[in-house]
Scaffold this motif. Structure first.
Motif, PDB file in Angstrom:
ATOM      1  N   ARG A 171       0.834  -1.206   0.000  1.00  0.00           N
ATOM      2  CA  ARG A 171       0.000   0.000   0.000  1.00  0.00           C
ATOM      3  C   ARG A 171       0.871   1.258   0.000  1.00  0.00           C
ATOM      4  O   ARG A 171       0.623   2.220  -0.728  1.00  0.00           O
ATOM      5  N   LYS A 172       1.903   1.231   0.820  1.00  0.00           N
ATOM      6  CA  LYS A 172       2.802   2.402   0.899  1.00  0.00           C
ATOM      7  C   LYS A 172       3.512   2.635  -0.430  1.00  0.00           C
ATOM      8  O   LYS A 172       3.647   3.777  -0.884  1.00  0.00           O
ATOM      9  N   LEU A 173       3.968   1.550  -1.060  1.00  0.00           N
ATOM     10  CA  LEU A 173       4.656   1.693  -2.347  1.00  0.00           C
ATOM     11  C   LEU A 173       3.697   2.233  -3.398  1.00  0.00           C
ATOM     12  O   LEU A 173       4.032   3.131  -4.170  1.00  0.00           O
ATOM     13  N   ALA A 174       2.479   1.679  -3.410  1.00  0.00           N
ATOM     14  CA  ALA A 174       1.495   2.095  -4.416  1.00  0.00           C
ATOM     15  C   ALA A 174       1.130   3.567  -4.238  1.00  0.00           C
ATOM     16  O   ALA A 174       1.015   4.314  -5.212  1.00  0.00           O
ATOM     17  N   ASP A 175       0.959   3.989  -2.975  1.00  0.00           N
ATOM     18  CA  ASP A 175       0.613   5.394  -2.718  1.00  0.00           C
ATOM     19  C   ASP A 175       1.725   6.320  -3.191  1.00  0.00           C
ATOM     20  O   ASP A 175       1.477   7.375  -3.766  1.00  0.00           O
ATOM     21  N   LYS A 176       2.966   5.891  -2.922  1.00  0.00           N
ATOM     22  CA  LYS A 176       4.103   6.721  -3.317  1.00  0.00           C
ATOM     23  C   LYS A 176       4.216   6.822  -4.844  1.00  0.00           C
ATOM     24  O   LYS A 176       4.562   7.858  -5.387  1.00  0.00           O
ATOM     25  N   LEU A 177       3.884   5.711  -5.508  1.00  0.00           N
ATOM     26  CA  LEU A 177       3.956   5.690  -6.981  1.00  0.00           C
ATOM     27  C   LEU A 177       2.677   6.217  -7.622  1.00  0.00           C
ATOM     28  O   LEU A 177       2.614   6.364  -8.836  1.00  0.00           O
TER      29      LEU A 177
END
Lengths: 368, 280
Positions: free
Chosen positions: A54-60
Motif C-alpha cells: 500500500r505504501k509503495l502504491a501510494d508513493k507511486l
C-alpha cells in the motif's frame, strides 16, 4: 543477490548508468501482492505485504492489487474479500480446483499468466517455503530480477523499487534494484513488516483469470498432507514476549536458564544462529535473518552479541532488553535497555524476581 | 543412475568481519567451506547412488580456488567434479547463475550422461536466497521438489520419485517424475566420513574445468554481471539507534532493578506478563 565472487565492484558503476526502460516494459504498472493461501488459510505474511505494498502504491500513485490463487469456493472467495479489507484496490483471481494444493507447476503457470496479461511493475511474495518455491520459478520464467528476504522496501525518486536486505551472511545490508526488467520482484519474510490495520471494506473489483491447465498437464501429484501437530509448532514469530540466548551462555546446559525464564513470564524462547549451528537448540527456535523474525512487546536477549543477521530479526520489537558482559557488543546499539553483566548469573535471579513479582499473591499485595 | 549435485564454496560466515570504518568485508584470512546446506544434498545423492548404483557428479561455479571444495566433495565419495570458472561469470546474480549452471548441466548430460536428479542445498549461507535451485529447474524444464526432508521412494523403471516436502503448516507427500531437481532441507542426514580410498583418490583426481565457452555458453551477455537483472547499488552497515541503550546499574539487586526499569518504560507489560504467566 550476487552468487558468484566479484572480482571487482563494477555494480555501482553499472547502476549509475541506468538505461532507459525498454519500451515493452513501460506498460507495466501497479503494485501486486501474491496472497498465499494454503489449505484454506491465508498466511499472515500476505497481509503484512499488503501493508508494505500500500505504501509503495501510494508513493507511486498507482493501484495495489492482490493476486489470489486457489481452488474454487468459499476459502478463495473469502481471501479475495479480505484483500480489500487490507487495502487492495482490486483483486486478480485464479480459482480452479486444480489449485487446491500448492504445486509448483500449476501455481507458476497461474501466476506467470496473470503477470504476463496484466503487467505489474512490482510483485511481492512472502518468503515462506511456498513463496520462495514459487517466486524463483516465476522470476526465472519471466527472466526478471528477484530480491529475497527484504527487510525494507521503498521507491526511489525515479520510481524504481529499492529493496534492502542483509548480505554476506547477514554482516551488512545492501540495497538492490531491478532497473531494466519488469516486474521488479521481491520476497519478504513473515513478521518483517508490521501487520496493517484491517478495515471493514466492501468487496471491490475482482478480475478473474482462467487456469489454462488440465490435471493431466500437471505431473506432480500430492499423495497426502500431514499437518503439523499443534504442540510441535512454536509460536515464536507471533509471540508477545520472547526470551532468547546466545553464545554468551557458554554451554548447552545453560540454555535451560533461558527456557526457565520464558516459562515464568509466559514467553516463547529462541536463540541466535550460532546455537543452532552448534546443535544446542533446534532450528525452529532460531531468531534472525535465516530464522524467525519476531515483533514482540518485550524481547530479552541474553548473551547475544547482536550481529546484523540477528538484529534484522528483532528490530520490530517494542522493547529490546540486552544482557551481555561486553559493553561494546553491537546489541547495545539497537537495544532500548541493557545491563552489562553475565547472563548466566542474572537469568536465575531474573526468573525468581519475575516469579515473585507476577504471582497473583504479590499482585494482591500491590493492590492493597 | 546419474546424479548431479550443485555445491557452492562460501566464506565461513562465522568468521566474516566487517571493517569498522569502510564497512567492507575483510576477506583476508576468512576460510572457505562448502556451503553447509549443500552437504545434506550431497549425502542424499550419495545414499541414492549407494542404493541404486550409478554416479554422482558435483558441479560448482566459482573462482579457480573453488577446486578445493570440489576435492572435498570427492573425499566424501563423489565420482566426478566439474568446475565452471571464467571471469565472465563474475558478479552473477541468481538469474545469471542459473543460466551458467543450467548450461553446464546440459554439457554434463552430453559428456557424462543425462542426470536423473539434480540436487542443491536449500539455500547458501552467504546469499540466503533459495532461488538458484528453482531457477535451474525452470531453465532445464525439470520438475522441482524444494525443502525435501526425505526421499521416500524412487522407482527407476517407472521413473517416479516420492518425497516429503516441508510446507508452512505440515508435510506434503509428493510424487513426481524423473528427471527432477531436489533441494534438501537441513538436518535431514549426516554427511559421511569419507573412506581413506576416496581421500587418496580425491587428492589426485582430475577436476573437469570449463570456461564459459567450453561449457557451451552461447550468449555471454546472459552471464555474470551483464546477465544480472538485479543491481547492488549500496552496501552499508545499519546505523545505530539515535539513543543508546539505557544501561541499568549492576547494584545489589540487578534483577529487580532491571524489572523495575522494564515496567517503568512499558507499564502495560506488568499486567500482560501476569496474564501470560498465568496461562502457563
Amino acid at each position: 543477490m550476487s552468487t558468484a565472487p566479484k572480482t571487482a565492484a563494477p555494480a555501482a558503476g553499472r547502476a549509475a548508468t541506468k538505461k532507459e526502460l525498454p519500451e515493452h516494459f513501460k506498460a507495466y504498472k501497479h503494485v501486486w501482492v501474491f496472497i498465499e493461501q494454503e489449505r484454506g488459510q491465508v498466511h499472515p505474511v500476505s497481509w503484512e505485504l499488503m501493508g508494505a505494498g500500500r505504501k509503495l502504491a501510494d508513493k507511486l500513485k498507482v493501484d495495489l492489487a492482490a493476486v489470489v490463487i486457489g481452488p474454487e469456493g468459499e476459502a478463495t472467495q473469502s481471501a479475495a474479500a479480505e484483500s480489500f479489507c487490507y487495502g487492495a484496490d482490486l483483486v486478480y483471481m485464479v480459482a480452479d480446483d486444480l489449485l487446491a494444493d500448492y504445486r509448483n507447476e500449476s501455481y507458476t503457470k497461474a501466476l506467470t499468466d496473470v503477470v504476463n496479461t496484466y503487467k505489474p511493475e512490482i510483485l511481492l511474495l512472502g518468503a515462506t517455503t511456498l513463496g520462495r518455491d514459487l517466486a524463483g520459478s516465476v522470476a526465472t520464467t519471466l527472466l526478471t530480477g528477484l530480491t529475497a528476504d527484504c527487510t525494507e522496501l521503498d521507491v526511489d525518486a525515479d520510481g524504481s523499487l529499492a529493496a534492502t536486505r542483509p548480505t554476506f551472511g547477514g554482516s551488512l545490508l545492501c540495497t538492490i534494484y531491478t532497473l531494466n526488467y519488469r516486474p521488479q520482484m521481491a520476497t519478504v519474510r513473515p513478521r518483517v513488516m508490521p501487520m496493517p490495520e484491517r478495515l471493514t471494506r466492501p468487496v471491490g473489483r475482482i478480475v478473474s483469470h482462467p487456469l489454462s491447465l488440465v490435471e493431466d498437464d500437471i505431473v506432480t501429484k500430492v499423495l497426502s498432507f500431514l499437518p503439523d501437530r499443534d504442540s510441535a509448532k512454536s509460536n515464536l514469530a507471533y509471540a508477545d514476549v520472547v526470551v532468547a540466548g546466545g553464545l554468551g551462555l557458554g554451554s548447552p546446559e545453560n540454555f535451560q536458564l533461558v527456557r526457565q525464564l520464558a516459562t515464568v513470564i509466559g514467553a516463547e524462547y529462541g536463540c541466535s544462529r550460532p546455537l543452532v549451528q552448534k546443535g544446542w537448540v533446534t532450528s525452529d527456535r532460531q531468531i534472525g535473518q535465516t530464522g524467525k523474525t519476531i515483533r514482540p512487546k518485550l524481547y530479552i536477549a541474553a548473551g547475544i552479541s547482536g550481529a546484523i543477521q540477528h538484529r534484522v530479526g528483532v528490530e520490530g520489537a517494542d522493547l529490546i532488553v540486552a544482557i551481555n558482559t561486553d559493553r561494546n557488543a553491537p546489541i547495545f546499539d539497537f537495544a532500548h535497555m541493557g545491563i552489562v553483566t553475565d547472563a548466566i548469573r542474572l537469568l536465575p535471579a531474573l526468573t525468581a524476581a519475575f516469579q515473585a513479582r507476577l504471582s497473583p499473591h504479590s499482585r494482591d499485595r500491590i493492590a492493597s | 543412475m546419474h546424479i548431479v549435485v550443485c555445491i557452492k564454496q562460501v566464506p565461513d560466515s562465522a568468521q566474516i568481519r566487517v571493517h569498522p570504518v569502510t564497512n567492507t568485508i575483510m576477506r583476508q584470512g576468512v576460510p572457505t567451506i562448502i556451503n553447509p546446506y549443500d552437504l545434506f544434498a550431497l549425502e542424499a545423492a550419495l545414499e541414492l547412488r549407494d542404493q541404486f548404483g550409478g554416479e554422482v557428479t558435483v558441479l560448482t561455479m566459482g573462482p579457480p580456488s573453488a577446486e578445493d571444495s570440489l576435492r572435498k566433495a570427492l573425499t566424501f565419495g563423489a565420482d566426478r567434479a566439474v568446475l565452471l570458472t571464467d571471469r565472465f561469470f563474475a558478479g552473477a546474480d541468481t538469474l545469471a547463475t542459473t543460466y551458467a549452471l543450467a548450461t553446464a548441466i546440459r554439457k554434463i548430460s552430453t559428456e557424462f550422461g543425462a542426470p536423473d536428479i539434480v540436487f542443491t542445498g536449500k539455500q547458501t549461507i552467504d546469499g540466503d536466497t533459495a532461488q538458484v535451485g528453482p531457477g535451474i529447474a525452470k531453465r532445464l524444464g525439470l520438475l522441482q521438489l524444494t525443502y525435501v526432508a526425505r526421499i521416500s521412494a524412487l522407482d527407476l523403471q517407472a521413473r517416479t520419485i516420492d518425497a516429503e516436502r516441508r510446507s508452512e503448516g505440515g508435510v506434503q507427500m509428493l510424487r513426481t517424475r524423473l528427471p527432477c531437481l531436489v533441494t534438501m532441507l537441513e538436518a535431514t542426514n549426516q554427511i559421511r566420513r569419507g573412506a581413506m580410498a576416496d581421500a587418496l583418490r580425491a587428492a589426485r583426481a582430475p577436476i573437469v574445468k570449463w570456461s564459459a565457452q567450453e561449457a557451451g555458453v552461447e550468449d555471454i551477455s546472459k552471464c555474470g554481471l551483464r546477465g544480472s537483472p538485479t543491481i547492488v547499488k549500496r552496501v552499508f552497515a545499519p546505523a545505530a539507534r539515535s539513543e543508546k541503550a539505557a544501561l541499568i546499574e549492576v547494584g545489589e539487586q540487578p534483577a529487580e532493578a532491571l524489572i523495575d526499569a522494564i515496567f517503568k518504560r512499558q507499564p502495560a507489560l506488568e499486567t500482560e506478563l501476569a496474564a501470560l504467566a498465568r496461562g502457563y
